[in-house]
Design a protein around this motif. Sequence first.
Motif, mmCIF file in Angstrom:
data_model
loop_
_atom_site.group_PDB
_atom_site.id
_atom_site.type_symbol
_atom_site.label_atom_id
_atom_site.label_comp_id
_atom_site.label_asym_id
_atom_site.label_seq_id
_atom_site.Cartn_x
_atom_site.Cartn_y
_atom_site.Cartn_z
ATOM 1 N N ARG A 167 29.930 -14.410 -41.044
ATOM 2 C CA ARG A 167 28.878 -14.313 -40.037
ATOM 3 C C ARG A 167 29.349 -13.370 -38.934
ATOM 4 O O ARG A 167 30.486 -13.472 -38.469
ATOM 5 N N SER A 168 28.482 -12.457 -38.521
ATOM 6 C CA SER A 168 28.845 -11.520 -37.461
ATOM 7 C C SER A 168 27.668 -11.323 -36.528
ATOM 8 O O SER A 168 26.541 -11.764 -36.800
ATOM 9 N N LEU A 169 27.927 -10.628 -35.419
ATOM 10 C CA LEU A 169 26.985 -10.570 -34.308
ATOM 11 C C LEU A 169 26.614 -9.130 -33.966
ATOM 12 O O LEU A 169 27.474 -8.251 -33.923
ATOM 13 N N VAL A 170 25.332 -8.907 -33.717
ATOM 14 C CA VAL A 170 24.850 -7.662 -33.129
ATOM 15 C C VAL A 170 24.151 -8.002 -31.820
ATOM 16 O O VAL A 170 23.226 -8.823 -31.797
ATOM 17 N N ILE A 171 24.616 -7.395 -30.734
ATOM 18 C CA ILE A 171 23.974 -7.566 -29.432
ATOM 19 C C ILE A 171 23.039 -6.391 -29.226
ATOM 20 O O ILE A 171 23.464 -5.240 -29.195
ATOM 21 N N ASN A 172 21.775 -6.680 -29.102
ATOM 22 C CA ASN A 172 20.755 -5.641 -29.005
ATOM 23 C C ASN A 172 20.272 -5.485 -27.564
ATOM 24 O O ASN A 172 20.380 -6.402 -26.749
ATOM 25 N N ARG A 173 19.739 -4.298 -27.275
ATOM 26 C CA ARG A 173 19.151 -3.985 -25.977
ATOM 27 C C ARG A 173 20.103 -4.227 -24.807
ATOM 28 O O ARG A 173 19.720 -4.748 -23.761
ATOM 29 N N MET A 174 21.350 -3.847 -25.004
ATOM 30 C CA MET A 174 22.338 -3.970 -23.940
ATOM 31 C C MET A 174 22.135 -2.864 -22.901
ATOM 32 O O MET A 174 21.909 -1.711 -23.259
ATOM 33 N N ARG A 175 22.208 -3.225 -21.629
ATOM 34 C CA ARG A 175 22.069 -2.274 -20.522
ATOM 35 C C ARG A 175 23.354 -2.330 -19.707
ATOM 36 O O ARG A 175 23.564 -3.258 -18.897
ATOM 37 N N PRO A 176 24.250 -1.369 -19.905
ATOM 38 C CA PRO A 176 25.571 -1.411 -19.275
ATOM 39 C C PRO A 176 25.535 -1.537 -17.754
ATOM 40 O O PRO A 176 26.376 -2.232 -17.167
ATOM 41 N N ALA A 177 24.579 -0.885 -17.091
ATOM 42 C CA ALA A 177 24.517 -0.955 -15.636
ATOM 43 C C ALA A 177 24.249 -2.386 -15.167
ATOM 44 O O ALA A 177 24.871 -2.879 -14.219
ATOM 45 N N LEU A 178 23.319 -3.065 -15.842
ATOM 46 C CA LEU A 178 23.018 -4.450 -15.483
ATOM 47 C C LEU A 178 24.166 -5.377 -15.857
ATOM 48 O O LEU A 178 24.430 -6.360 -15.145
ATOM 49 N N GLU A 179 24.846 -5.066 -16.965
ATOM 50 C CA GLU A 179 26.012 -5.862 -17.351
ATOM 51 C C GLU A 179 27.091 -5.767 -16.275
ATOM 52 O O GLU A 179 27.708 -6.776 -15.900
ATOM 53 N N ALA A 180 27.332 -4.572 -15.782
ATOM 54 C CA ALA A 180 28.352 -4.364 -14.747
ATOM 55 C C ALA A 180 28.000 -5.101 -13.457
ATOM 56 O O ALA A 180 28.878 -5.565 -12.730
ATOM 57 N N GLN A 181 26.700 -5.217 -13.173
ATOM 58 C CA GLN A 181 26.249 -5.903 -11.954
ATOM 59 C C GLN A 181 26.242 -7.421 -12.110
ATOM 60 O O GLN A 181 26.052 -8.147 -11.131
ATOM 61 N N GLY A 182 26.411 -7.900 -13.349
ATOM 62 C CA GLY A 182 26.339 -9.334 -13.592
ATOM 63 C C GLY A 182 24.925 -9.850 -13.687
ATOM 64 O O GLY A 182 24.686 -11.064 -13.639
ATOM 65 N N ALA A 183 23.947 -8.947 -13.833
ATOM 66 C CA ALA A 183 22.540 -9.347 -13.905
ATOM 67 C C ALA A 183 22.173 -9.905 -15.271
ATOM 68 O O ALA A 183 21.163 -10.612 -15.405
ATOM 69 N N ILE A 184 22.929 -9.549 -16.288
ATOM 70 C CA ILE A 184 22.732 -10.084 -17.639
ATOM 71 C C ILE A 184 24.077 -10.589 -18.143
ATOM 72 O O ILE A 184 25.122 -10.324 -17.533
ATOM 73 N N LEU A 185 24.066 -11.321 -19.233
ATOM 74 C CA LEU A 185 25.310 -11.824 -19.799
ATOM 75 C C LEU A 185 26.212 -10.669 -20.223
ATOM 76 O O LEU A 185 25.742 -9.676 -20.786
ATOM 77 N N ARG A 186 27.495 -10.811 -19.957
ATOM 78 C CA ARG A 186 28.456 -9.800 -20.372
ATOM 79 C C ARG A 186 28.787 -9.984 -21.850
ATOM 80 O O ARG A 186 28.695 -11.084 -22.401
ATOM 81 N N THR A 187 29.210 -8.885 -22.476
ATOM 82 C CA THR A 187 29.569 -8.921 -23.896
ATOM 83 C C THR A 187 30.624 -9.981 -24.160
ATOM 84 O O THR A 187 30.519 -10.757 -25.126
ATOM 85 N N GLU A 188 31.649 -10.030 -23.319
ATOM 86 C CA GLU A 188 32.722 -11.016 -23.515
ATOM 87 C C GLU A 188 32.191 -12.441 -23.454
ATOM 88 O O GLU A 188 32.627 -13.310 -24.219
ATOM 89 N N GLU A 189 31.243 -12.704 -22.560
ATOM 90 C CA GLU A 189 30.667 -14.045 -22.443
ATOM 91 C C GLU A 189 29.917 -14.433 -23.712
ATOM 92 O O GLU A 189 30.010 -15.581 -24.181
ATOM 93 N N ILE A 190 29.165 -13.483 -24.269
ATOM 94 C CA ILE A 190 28.381 -13.761 -25.478
ATOM 95 C C ILE A 190 29.304 -14.055 -26.656
ATOM 96 O O ILE A 190 29.083 -15.009 -27.426
ATOM 97 N N ILE A 191 30.353 -13.250 -26.795
ATOM 98 C CA ILE A 191 31.301 -13.460 -27.897
ATOM 99 C C ILE A 191 31.993 -14.812 -27.759
ATOM 100 O O ILE A 191 32.144 -15.556 -28.740
ATOM 101 N N GLU A 192 32.405 -15.145 -26.535
ATOM 102 C CA GLU A 192 33.080 -16.423 -26.305
ATOM 103 C C GLU A 192 32.138 -17.590 -26.615
ATOM 104 O O GLU A 192 32.539 -18.601 -27.195
ATOM 105 N N TRP A 193 30.882 -17.450 -26.241
ATOM 106 C CA TRP A 193 29.886 -18.510 -26.468
ATOM 107 C C TRP A 193 29.652 -18.712 -27.964
ATOM 108 O O TRP A 193 29.670 -19.848 -28.450
ATOM 109 N N LEU A 194 29.441 -17.630 -28.706
ATOM 110 C CA LEU A 194 29.016 -17.739 -30.100
ATOM 111 C C LEU A 194 30.188 -17.861 -31.072
ATOM 112 O O LEU A 194 30.035 -18.409 -32.165
#
Length: 263
Positions: A167-194
């Motif tokens: 089983r593997s993961l694809v994160i779609n519609r990622m917006r790096p600027a919002l990720e950097a601001q903390g407005a959306i979940l960070r990649t590391e958070e999603i990987i840790e969660w799933l």
Amino acid sequence: MGEVVVITSGKGGVGKTATTAGLGAALCMEGKSVVVIDADIGLRNLDVALGLEDKVVYDLVDVVEQNCRLRQALVRHTNYEKLYLLAASQTREKEDVSPEKMQMLCRELKENYDYILIDSPAGIGHGFSNAAAGADRAIVVTVPETAAVRDADRVIARLEEEGIESRSLVINRMRPALEAQGAILRTEEIIEWLGVPLLGIVPEDEAVLLQSARSGLVPEAAGSMAAQAYKNIAGRLGGREVPLMDMTGKKRRRFFFRKKIRK
């Protein structure tokens, strides 16, 4: 012998169908033969994503009920010689295809094609069980939103119950600027969660919206970052080490995966 990959999500609208179409085209660009199956019976959209809605004559239910031969139902893409679609029925119910029939279909397709990508209905209902029945591995698609990731977690648990170990993961519609601001979940958070390996990140891309409006494939969008992301995912799916694409101008660090222990 080919490989069957079910592409699934917990929440609708996260780009699962676009991922199936984009990845299918990217694999064909590598010389692979690919069949994409729309398993969302009653609500098909993969034919539109591929620009083939006017070419569908027979569908998945016709094949499993032996109303036609398999090769009669496969629609070859006009721009990709080795890309074929098996569309879902718009008028039948998900219960009209059983897991056993899906398994038989997948075994037959694996004898002649390199990859069979199954676009699963969102969620964990009967349609999900059918789509996953013949799969060798699974790709879970999510977006960096709490609700979508929470639902993806439930799907991963169900895939484990179905016996799909890869089983593997694809994160779609990622917006790096919002990720950097903390407005959306960070990649590391999603990987840790799933707790599953990251196969790729697809950025939010205006070219995808424009291409979708023309009923075309993402890889046809010249200069599209999303197109490059799907090509990278295709390479990783084939076992190559392909670095994550730089979407920010900064070097993205490597990710280390820890298997999540489920109770």
